[in-house]
Scaffold this active site. Structure first.
Site, mmCIF file in Angstrom:
data_model
loop_
_atom_site.group_PDB
_atom_site.id
_atom_site.type_symbol
_atom_site.label_atom_id
_atom_site.label_comp_id
_atom_site.label_asym_id
_atom_site.label_seq_id
_atom_site.Cartn_x
_atom_site.Cartn_y
_atom_site.Cartn_z
ATOM 1 N N SER A 210 0.815 -1.225 0.000
ATOM 2 C CA SER A 210 0.000 0.000 0.000
ATOM 3 C C SER A 210 0.850 1.277 0.000
ATOM 4 O O SER A 210 1.803 1.405 0.772
ATOM 5 C CB SER A 210 -0.917 0.016 1.226
ATOM 6 O OG SER A 210 -1.614 1.254 1.262
ATOM 7 N N LYS B 8 -14.017 -3.650 1.302
ATOM 8 C CA LYS B 8 -14.852 -2.450 1.098
ATOM 9 C C LYS B 8 -16.340 -2.725 1.338
ATOM 10 O O LYS B 8 -17.060 -1.835 1.796
ATOM 11 C CB LYS B 8 -14.633 -1.887 -0.311
ATOM 12 C CG LYS B 8 -13.246 -1.278 -0.491
ATOM 13 C CD LYS B 8 -13.085 -0.649 -1.866
ATOM 14 C CE LYS B 8 -11.653 -0.199 -2.089
ATOM 15 N NZ LYS B 8 -11.444 0.407 -3.412
HETATM 16 P P1 NDP Z 1 -13.634 -6.843 -8.456
HETATM 17 O O1 NDP Z 1 -13.026 -8.148 -8.103
HETATM 18 O O2 NDP Z 1 -14.803 -6.342 -7.682
HETATM 19 O O3 NDP Z 1 -14.111 -6.887 -10.014
HETATM 20 C C1 NDP Z 1 -13.265 -7.413 -10.978
HETATM 21 C C2 NDP Z 1 -13.822 -7.110 -12.372
HETATM 22 O O4 NDP Z 1 -12.827 -7.454 -13.326
HETATM 23 C C3 NDP Z 1 -15.079 -7.881 -12.734
HETATM 24 O O5 NDP Z 1 -15.892 -7.077 -13.550
HETATM 25 C C4 NDP Z 1 -14.509 -9.078 -13.518
HETATM 26 O O6 NDP Z 1 -15.421 -9.599 -14.473
HETATM 27 C C5 NDP Z 1 -13.371 -8.404 -14.243
HETATM 28 N N1 NDP Z 1 -12.296 -9.322 -14.628
HETATM 29 C C6 NDP Z 1 -11.437 -9.976 -13.806
HETATM 30 N N2 NDP Z 1 -10.556 -10.700 -14.545
HETATM 31 C C7 NDP Z 1 -10.900 -10.509 -15.842
HETATM 32 C C8 NDP Z 1 -10.360 -10.996 -17.078
HETATM 33 N N3 NDP Z 1 -9.313 -11.823 -17.119
HETATM 34 N N4 NDP Z 1 -10.942 -10.582 -18.240
HETATM 35 C C9 NDP Z 1 -11.995 -9.744 -18.200
HETATM 36 N N5 NDP Z 1 -12.549 -9.250 -17.081
HETATM 37 C C10 NDP Z 1 -12.004 -9.622 -15.913
HETATM 38 O O7 NDP Z 1 -12.414 -5.798 -8.433
HETATM 39 P P2 NDP Z 1 -12.529 -4.220 -8.207
HETATM 40 O O8 NDP Z 1 -13.661 -3.721 -9.010
HETATM 41 O O9 NDP Z 1 -12.495 -3.916 -6.758
HETATM 42 O O10 NDP Z 1 -11.134 -3.682 -8.796
HETATM 43 C C11 NDP Z 1 -10.888 -3.674 -10.194
HETATM 44 C C12 NDP Z 1 -9.513 -3.056 -10.455
HETATM 45 O O11 NDP Z 1 -9.503 -1.676 -10.134
HETATM 46 C C13 NDP Z 1 -8.415 -3.706 -9.604
HETATM 47 O O12 NDP Z 1 -7.354 -4.006 -10.456
HETATM 48 C C14 NDP Z 1 -8.017 -2.629 -8.618
HETATM 49 O O13 NDP Z 1 -6.647 -2.696 -8.311
HETATM 50 C C15 NDP Z 1 -8.344 -1.351 -9.406
HETATM 51 N N6 NDP Z 1 -8.642 -0.216 -8.518
HETATM 52 C C16 NDP Z 1 -7.837 0.885 -8.578
HETATM 53 C C17 NDP Z 1 -8.088 1.983 -7.780
HETATM 54 C C18 NDP Z 1 -7.184 3.177 -7.870
HETATM 55 O O14 NDP Z 1 -7.252 4.039 -6.982
HETATM 56 N N7 NDP Z 1 -6.386 3.295 -8.893
HETATM 57 C C19 NDP Z 1 -9.212 2.016 -6.818
HETATM 58 C C20 NDP Z 1 -10.030 0.812 -6.865
HETATM 59 C C21 NDP Z 1 -9.719 -0.257 -7.664
HETATM 60 P P3 NDP Z 1 -16.480 -10.761 -14.101
HETATM 61 O O15 NDP Z 1 -17.685 -10.074 -13.516
HETATM 62 O O16 NDP Z 1 -16.765 -11.411 -15.405
HETATM 63 O O17 NDP Z 1 -15.797 -11.669 -13.111
#
Ligand code: NDP
Length: 283
Positions: free
Chosen positions: A15, A69
């Site tokens: 972090s 979260k």
């Molecule tokens: P979640 O686990 O809640 O959601 C993951 C999402 O990614 C789902 O929609 C999932 O689709 C999709 N996904 C995962 N793997 C694949 C793949 N191989 N191909 C296509 N789609 C995929 O994660 P979060 O929403 O919490 O976080 C998402 C990203 O955002 C993370 O990488 C996190 O690090 C980043 N983030 C960055 C922040 C910042 O401040 N920069 C703040 C918050 C998050 P499905 O529904 O089909 O499983």
């Protein structure tokens, strides 16, 4: 007396939040401490209570990151409208026995887009990839900016469709909400032939280096492609670059969501540019 803050997550060693908040505190002359706390997968609530108990009345707030979260949302005794809309909480404030939950991720994204990248979502065709927590937190803030359209596309099509419908049906209930664009939800193949001015990757695919099956048509001329993941060149960034898009990673969003949390806690808005520059120079 030093007010105490923490960030809870699992894992948490990576972090950047302690560094960001200590830079904010130094810049604004605020007397705070901020530590990273690793909570057990089943131990988030206990870890928050332990932090409060050990702080002799000086625990003022906390940030919350993956995977807590949603649990933080349930822990909060009061929630802001944007936390309600996101269904997740990344910022807790401890006030006289109450735990107030907010979500600053969406605001951080919008500030990074508008202030740091000069990319105002207003009037743009916006494509949001993913339908998890990060995407959910971005939808209302994006709608409030008045995009020409907002399409949510996800690997699991039904999740995107459900999310779009949920926001289309419920956002008018939020105070001060004057949005007239209703999001559409679809799968990646349905994007064929469609073009967008702003494409935001809110999937976690970049963490595993998986490429997204995106039609190349999605990147319109002068498109901005925003990757929420930071600290690495993801396949999405490479694909967007190859199709002429201007590419940004999510480090600015991280710093901006932290600044918003700092403002909630301290009533002072730190300057983010020098903090972002400091992080970039050492990453
Ligand atoms: P979640 O686990 O809640 O959601 C993951 C999402 O990614 C789902 O929609 C999932 O689709 C999709 N996904 C995962 N793997 C694949 C793949 N191989 N191909 C296509 N789609 C995929 O994660 P979060 O929403 O919490 O976080 C998402 C990203 O955002 C993370 O990488 C996190 O690090 C980043 N983030 C960055 C922040 C910042 O401040 N920069 C703040 C918050 C998050 P499905 O529904 O089909 O499983």
């Amino acid at each position: 007396m030093t007010d105490r803050y923490a960030v809870f997550g699992n894992p948490i060693g990576h972090s950047k939040s302690p560094r960001i908040h200590s830079l904010f505190a130094a810049q604004t002359g605020q007397d705070i401490s901020y530590q990273a706390i690793l909570a057990g997968k089943e131990g988030f609530v206990a870890a928050v209570h332990a932090f409060i108990a050990a702080s002799d009345g000086l625990a003022r707030g906390a940030n919350v990151t993956v995977p807590f979260k949603e649990e933080a949302f349930r822990l909060a005794t009061r929630r802001t409208p944007r936390a309600e809309a996101a269904g997740a909480v990344n910022t807790l404030s401890f006030e006289a026995g109450a735990v107030i939950g907010d979500n600053t991720d969406g605001a951080g994204l919008i500030r990074d887009l508008k202030n740091n990248l000069g990319c105002d979502p207003a009037g743009r065709r916006v494509l949001l990839l993913g339908a998890g927590g990060a995407a959910r937190g971005a939808i209302l803030p994006l709608l409030l900016e008045g995009p020409a359209e907002l399409v949510i596309a996800n690997r699991t099509e039904e999740t995107a469709a459900r999310l779009a419908l949920e926001f289309a049906n419920s956002f008018t209930r939020l105070p001060g909400c004057a949005v007239d664009v209703k999001p559409d939800g679809m799968g990646f193949p349905d994007l064929a032939g469609r073009q967008f001015d702003l494409v935001i990757n809110a999937t976690s695919a970049g963490l595993s280096s998986a490429a997204l099956p995106l039609p190349t048509s999605v990147f319109a001329l002068r498109c901005v492609a925003y990757e929420m993941v930071y600290g690495r060149e993801t396949p999405f960034m490479a694909q967007a670059r190859a199709n002429g898009a201007r590419v940004a990673d999510g480090l600015g969003m991280l710093v901006e969501q932290a600044a918003e949390a700092f403002f909630i806690w301290r009533g002072v808005r730190p300057h983010t540019e020098p903090v972002l520059a400091a992080l970039r120079s050492t990453s």
